[in-house]
Design an enzyme around this catalytic site. Structure first.
Site, PDB file in Angstrom:
ATOM      1  N   HIS A  16       0.846  -1.191   0.000  1.00  0.00           N
ATOM      2  CA  HIS A  16       0.000   0.000   0.000  1.00  0.00           C
ATOM      3  C   HIS A  16       0.883   1.243   0.000  1.00  0.00           C
ATOM      4  O   HIS A  16       2.097   1.171   0.077  1.00  0.00           O
ATOM      5  CB  HIS A  16      -0.952   0.020   1.212  1.00  0.00           C
ATOM      6  CG  HIS A  16      -0.291   0.270   2.536  1.00  0.00           C
ATOM      7  ND1 HIS A  16      -0.991   0.621   3.673  1.00  0.00           N
ATOM      8  CD2 HIS A  16       1.000   0.219   2.919  1.00  0.00           C
ATOM      9  CE1 HIS A  16      -0.172   0.775   4.684  1.00  0.00           C
ATOM     10  NE2 HIS A  16       1.042   0.527   4.269  1.00  0.00           N
ATOM     11  N   CYS A  35       5.700   6.253   4.441  1.00  0.00           N
ATOM     12  CA  CYS A  35       4.534   5.490   3.978  1.00  0.00           C
ATOM     13  C   CYS A  35       3.876   6.106   2.751  1.00  0.00           C
ATOM     14  O   CYS A  35       2.998   5.497   2.141  1.00  0.00           O
ATOM     15  CB  CYS A  35       3.506   5.362   5.094  1.00  0.00           C
ATOM     16  SG  CYS A  35       4.083   4.294   6.418  1.00  0.00           S
ATOM     17  N   HIS A  41       4.977   0.192  -0.726  1.00  0.00           N
ATOM     18  CA  HIS A  41       5.801  -0.621   0.168  1.00  0.00           C
ATOM     19  C   HIS A  41       4.865  -1.689   0.734  1.00  0.00           C
ATOM     20  O   HIS A  41       3.640  -1.555   0.655  1.00  0.00           O
ATOM     21  CB  HIS A  41       6.419   0.218   1.304  1.00  0.00           C
ATOM     22  CG  HIS A  41       5.404   0.779   2.245  1.00  0.00           C
ATOM     23  ND1 HIS A  41       4.700   1.931   1.973  1.00  0.00           N
ATOM     24  CD2 HIS A  41       4.927   0.333   3.427  1.00  0.00           C
ATOM     25  CE1 HIS A  41       3.853   2.174   2.965  1.00  0.00           C
ATOM     26  NE2 HIS A  41       3.960   1.203   3.864  1.00  0.00           N
ATOM     27  N   HIS A  43       3.852  -4.960   3.730  1.00  0.00           N
ATOM     28  CA  HIS A  43       3.939  -5.460   5.104  1.00  0.00           C
ATOM     29  C   HIS A  43       3.506  -6.919   5.140  1.00  0.00           C
ATOM     30  O   HIS A  43       2.660  -7.344   4.348  1.00  0.00           O
ATOM     31  CB  HIS A  43       2.997  -4.689   6.040  1.00  0.00           C
ATOM     32  CG  HIS A  43       3.293  -3.228   6.134  1.00  0.00           C
ATOM     33  ND1 HIS A  43       4.314  -2.720   6.903  1.00  0.00           N
ATOM     34  CD2 HIS A  43       2.704  -2.159   5.545  1.00  0.00           C
ATOM     35  CE1 HIS A  43       4.324  -1.413   6.806  1.00  0.00           C
ATOM     36  NE2 HIS A  43       3.364  -1.033   5.983  1.00  0.00           N
ATOM     37  N   ASP A  81      -4.484 -10.889   0.089  1.00  0.00           N
ATOM     38  CA  ASP A  81      -3.143 -11.479   0.109  1.00  0.00           C
ATOM     39  C   ASP A  81      -2.433 -11.306  -1.229  1.00  0.00           C
ATOM     40  O   ASP A  81      -2.993 -11.616  -2.278  1.00  0.00           O
ATOM     41  CB  ASP A  81      -3.261 -12.961   0.463  1.00  0.00           C
ATOM     42  CG  ASP A  81      -1.919 -13.570   0.812  1.00  0.00           C
ATOM     43  OD1 ASP A  81      -1.048 -12.844   1.341  1.00  0.00           O
ATOM     44  OD2 ASP A  81      -1.746 -14.769   0.558  1.00  0.00           O
ATOM     45  N   HIS A  82      -1.203 -10.803  -1.166  1.00  0.00           N
ATOM     46  CA  HIS A  82      -0.372 -10.544  -2.353  1.00  0.00           C
ATOM     47  C   HIS A  82      -0.971  -9.478  -3.266  1.00  0.00           C
ATOM     48  O   HIS A  82      -0.716  -9.464  -4.460  1.00  0.00           O
ATOM     49  CB  HIS A  82      -0.086 -11.832  -3.138  1.00  0.00           C
ATOM     50  CG  HIS A  82       0.876 -12.749  -2.453  1.00  0.00           C
ATOM     51  ND1 HIS A  82       0.558 -13.427  -1.297  1.00  0.00           N
ATOM     52  CD2 HIS A  82       2.146 -13.093  -2.751  1.00  0.00           C
ATOM     53  CE1 HIS A  82       1.586 -14.153  -0.925  1.00  0.00           C
ATOM     54  NE2 HIS A  82       2.574 -13.965  -1.776  1.00  0.00           N
ATOM     55  N   GLU A 128       0.831  -4.587  11.929  1.00  0.00           N
ATOM     56  CA  GLU A 128       1.409  -4.129  10.662  1.00  0.00           C
ATOM     57  C   GLU A 128       2.924  -4.286  10.662  1.00  0.00           C
ATOM     58  O   GLU A 128       3.514  -4.716   9.685  1.00  0.00           O
ATOM     59  CB  GLU A 128       1.027  -2.671  10.414  1.00  0.00           C
ATOM     60  CG  GLU A 128       1.430  -2.159   9.044  1.00  0.00           C
ATOM     61  CD  GLU A 128       1.080  -0.687   8.858  1.00  0.00           C
ATOM     62  OE1 GLU A 128       0.424  -0.366   7.870  1.00  0.00           O
ATOM     63  OE2 GLU A 128       1.456   0.136   9.714  1.00  0.00           O
TER      64      GLU A 128
HETATM   65 NI    NI Z   1       2.725   0.835   5.452  1.00  0.00          NI
END
Ligand code: NI
Length: 143
Positions: A16, A35, A41, A43, A81-82, A128
């Site tokens: 995100h 961010c 990037h 997580h 996911d992914h 996170e």
């Molecule tokens: Ni983030």
């Protein structure tokens, strides 16, 4: 016999960025820091879904954890996911992809299916990073 709180843990990874189109680059950088990175990037998220209730006298379960896991996987993990949360996930469309907003949207999705499975959603916790996590109680006071 009192109320039990039972928790299922699931994991997913997703990308995100925290970004508002109606703000300048400078304002986004100032508020969101790293961010806001333009090229995203990611997580490795750890999700905890807690359900409360009285154990069923026949099964001893508040909720069947296999059923709870299936609900979470189908409605939350599969879509996320992914994926890129800003671009790929229908339930996050037009929503700033902060961890806080994520758990609020997850609550809206999970509350009814969990109720229909015999439980009451009590808490969603989303980790996170190793230092940052959010807990949400659906707008009610925690415990
Ligand atoms: Ni983030």
């Amino acid at each position: 016999m009192g109320t039990c709180y039972i928790t299922r843990r699931e994991t997913f990874n997703a990308a995100h960025k925290l970004w508002r189109e109606d703000w300048s680059q400078e304002k986004n950088d100032e508020v969101f820091g790293k961010c806001s990175n333009h090229n995203w990037h990611g997580h490795n998220f750890i999700l905890f879904v807690t359900v409360k209730g009285l154990p069923n006298p026949d099964t001893g379960f508040v909720i069947n954890l296999k059923e709870l896991s299936q609900i979470i996987k189908e409605l939350i993990i599969e879509p996320l996911d992914h994926k890129n949360m800003n671009l790929d996930v229908p339930f996050l469309r037009d929503i700033l992809a902060s961890t806080e907003n994520l758990v609020i949207e997850m609550w809206k999705i999970l509350e009814k299916p969990i109720y229909l499975a015999g439980g009451e959603l009590a808490k969603i916790k989303l980790i996170e990073t190793e230092n940052n996590f959010v807990e949400y109680f659906g707008g009610k006071e925690p415990f």
